[in-house]
Design a protein around this motif. Structure first.
Motif, PDB file in Angstrom:
ATOM      1  N   VAL A   1       0.848  -1.188   0.000  1.00 32.49           N
ATOM      2  CA  VAL A   1       0.000   0.000   0.000  1.00 32.49           C
ATOM      3  C   VAL A   1       0.884   1.239   0.000  1.00 32.49           C
ATOM      4  CG1 VAL A   1      -1.986  -1.063   1.105  1.00 32.49           C
ATOM      5  CG2 VAL A   1      -0.216  -0.077   2.521  1.00 32.49           C
ATOM      6  N   GLU A   2       0.407   2.273  -0.662  1.00 30.58           N
ATOM      7  CA  GLU A   2       1.115   3.549  -0.629  1.00 30.58           C
ATOM      8  C   GLU A   2       0.110   4.684  -0.674  1.00 30.58           C
ATOM      9  OE1 GLU A   2       3.869   3.137  -3.847  1.00 30.58           O
ATOM     10  OE2 GLU A   2       2.443   3.878  -5.320  1.00 30.58           O
ATOM     11  N   LEU A   3       0.406   5.729   0.074  1.00 32.57           N
ATOM     12  CA  LEU A   3      -0.419   6.924   0.161  1.00 32.57           C
ATOM     13  C   LEU A   3       0.439   8.096  -0.265  1.00 32.57           C
ATOM     14  CD1 LEU A   3      -3.094   8.293   1.206  1.00 32.57           C
ATOM     15  CD2 LEU A   3      -1.886   8.572   3.388  1.00 32.57           C
TER      16      LEU A   3
ATOM     17  N   VAL B   1       5.447  10.283   0.087  1.00 33.94           N
ATOM     18  CA  VAL B   1       4.748   8.997  -0.006  1.00 33.94           C
ATOM     19  C   VAL B   1       4.928   8.219   1.293  1.00 33.94           C
ATOM     20  CG1 VAL B   1       6.682   7.803  -1.106  1.00 33.94           C
ATOM     21  CG2 VAL B   1       4.378   6.956  -1.452  1.00 33.94           C
ATOM     22  N   ARG B   2       3.882   7.533   1.714  1.00 33.57           N
ATOM     23  CA  ARG B   2       3.921   6.643   2.877  1.00 33.57           C
ATOM     24  C   ARG B   2       3.632   5.241   2.349  1.00 33.57           C
ATOM     25  NH1 ARG B   2      -0.444   8.017   6.998  1.00 33.57           N
ATOM     26  NH2 ARG B   2       0.721   9.955   6.983  1.00 33.57           N
ATOM     27  N   ARG B   3       4.563   4.314   2.589  1.00 26.45           N
ATOM     28  CA  ARG B   3       4.409   2.943   2.094  1.00 26.45           C
ATOM     29  C   ARG B   3       4.347   1.959   3.263  1.00 26.45           C
ATOM     30  NH1 ARG B   3       8.204   5.009  -1.828  1.00 26.45           N
ATOM     31  NH2 ARG B   3       7.223   4.969  -3.878  1.00 26.45           N
ATOM     32  N   ASP B   4       3.639   0.860   3.030  1.00 25.54           N
ATOM     33  CA  ASP B   4       3.557  -0.210   4.017  1.00 25.54           C
ATOM     34  C   ASP B   4       3.140  -1.478   3.281  1.00 25.54           C
ATOM     35  OD1 ASP B   4       3.589  -1.567   6.402  1.00 25.54           O
ATOM     36  OD2 ASP B   4       2.164  -0.262   7.416  1.00 25.54           O
ATOM     37  N   SER B   5       3.146  -2.585   3.980  1.00 24.97           N
ATOM     38  CA  SER B   5       2.670  -3.845   3.405  1.00 24.97           C
ATOM     39  C   SER B   5       2.070  -4.684   4.523  1.00 24.97           C
ATOM     40  CB  SER B   5       3.804  -4.596   2.699  1.00 24.97           C
ATOM     41  OG  SER B   5       4.799  -4.953   3.625  1.00 24.97           O
ATOM     42  N   PHE B   6       1.249  -5.645   4.133  1.00 27.27           N
ATOM     43  CA  PHE B   6       0.608  -6.532   5.095  1.00 27.27           C
ATOM     44  C   PHE B   6       0.277  -7.841   4.400  1.00 27.27           C
ATOM     45  CE2 PHE B   6      -2.634  -3.838   3.200  1.00 27.27           C
ATOM     46  CZ  PHE B   6      -3.607  -4.736   2.812  1.00 27.27           C
TER      47      PHE B   6
ATOM     48  N   LEU C   1      -2.281   2.622   6.660  1.00 27.97           N
ATOM     49  CA  LEU C   1      -1.952   3.977   6.213  1.00 27.97           C
ATOM     50  C   LEU C   1      -2.460   5.068   7.154  1.00 27.97           C
ATOM     51  CD1 LEU C   1      -2.706   3.509   2.422  1.00 27.97           C
ATOM     52  CD2 LEU C   1      -0.454   3.679   3.506  1.00 27.97           C
ATOM     53  N   GLY C   2      -3.101   4.680   8.239  1.00 28.12           N
ATOM     54  CA  GLY C   2      -3.620   5.665   9.182  1.00 28.12           C
ATOM     55  C   GLY C   2      -4.897   6.326   8.715  1.00 28.12           C
TER      56      GLY C   2
ATOM     57  N   LEU D   1      -2.055  -2.752  -3.873  1.00 26.80           N
ATOM     58  CA  LEU D   1      -1.702  -3.677  -4.941  1.00 26.80           C
ATOM     59  C   LEU D   1      -1.105  -4.959  -4.379  1.00 26.80           C
ATOM     60  CD1 LEU D   1       0.021  -1.066  -7.246  1.00 26.80           C
ATOM     61  CD2 LEU D   1      -2.215  -2.114  -7.603  1.00 26.80           C
ATOM     62  N   PRO D   2      -1.434  -6.102  -4.989  1.00 29.39           N
ATOM     63  CA  PRO D   2      -0.838  -7.347  -4.532  1.00 29.39           C
ATOM     64  C   PRO D   2       0.652  -7.386  -4.867  1.00 29.39           C
ATOM     65  CG  PRO D   2      -2.140  -7.735  -6.495  1.00 29.39           C
ATOM     66  CD  PRO D   2      -2.347  -6.302  -6.124  1.00 29.39           C
ATOM     67  N   SER D   3       1.412  -8.040  -4.012  1.00 27.93           N
ATOM     68  CA  SER D   3       2.850  -8.192  -4.228  1.00 27.93           C
ATOM     69  C   SER D   3       3.098  -9.554  -4.861  1.00 27.93           C
ATOM     70  CB  SER D   3       3.572  -8.089  -2.901  1.00 27.93           C
ATOM     71  OG  SER D   3       4.953  -8.294  -3.075  1.00 27.93           O
ATOM     72  N   TYR D   4       3.860  -9.585  -5.926  1.00 26.57           N
ATOM     73  CA  TYR D   4       4.149 -10.859  -6.604  1.00 26.57           C
ATOM     74  C   TYR D   4       5.558 -11.289  -6.367  1.00 26.57           C
ATOM     75  CZ  TYR D   4      -0.229 -10.060  -9.001  1.00 26.57           C
ATOM     76  OH  TYR D   4      -1.548  -9.854  -9.280  1.00 26.57           O
TER      77      TYR D   4
END
Length: 77
Positions: free
Chosen positions: A5-7, A20-25, A44-45, A74-77
Motif C-alpha cells: 500500500v502507498e499513500l 509517499v507513505r508505504r507499508d505492506s501486510f 496507512l492511518g 496492490l498485490p505483491s508478486y
C-alpha cells in the motif's frame, strides 16, 4: 497473500509523489475486498476516513474524501 500500500499527495487529481507513505501486510488469499481495504486503511492511518474506492481487477485505488491524497493497494508478486 502480501499486499503493498502507498499513500501520496495529488496535483490536479493525479498522484504527485512529492511525499509517499508505504507499508505492506499479509492476508489469506481468500480475504474479502472489504477486509483488504480495512487492513490497508489501518496500515496507512486512514481508519475512520471515508474514501471513494475504485476497483482495478487485481488492486484498488482509494481517494480519501476531503483530502488531496490517493492510496494504492496492490498485490505483491
Amino acid at each position: 497473500m502480501r499486499w503493498n500500500v502507498e499513500l501520496t499527495d495529488t496535483f490536479s487529481g493525479e498522484a504527485n509523489y512529492s511525499w509517499v507513505r508505504r507499508d505492506s501486510f499479509e492476508l489469506p488469499a481468500s480475504a474479502s475486498d472489504r477486509r483488504i481495504i480495512t487492513t490497508a486503511k489501518a496500515a496507512l492511518g486512514l481508519t475512520g476516513q471515508r474514501c471513494r474506492r475504485f476497483d482495478y481487477g487485481e488492486g484498488f485505488e482509494l481517494r480519501p474524501v476531503g483530502s488531496c491524497t490517493v492510496a494504492f493497494v496492490l498485490p505483491s508478486y
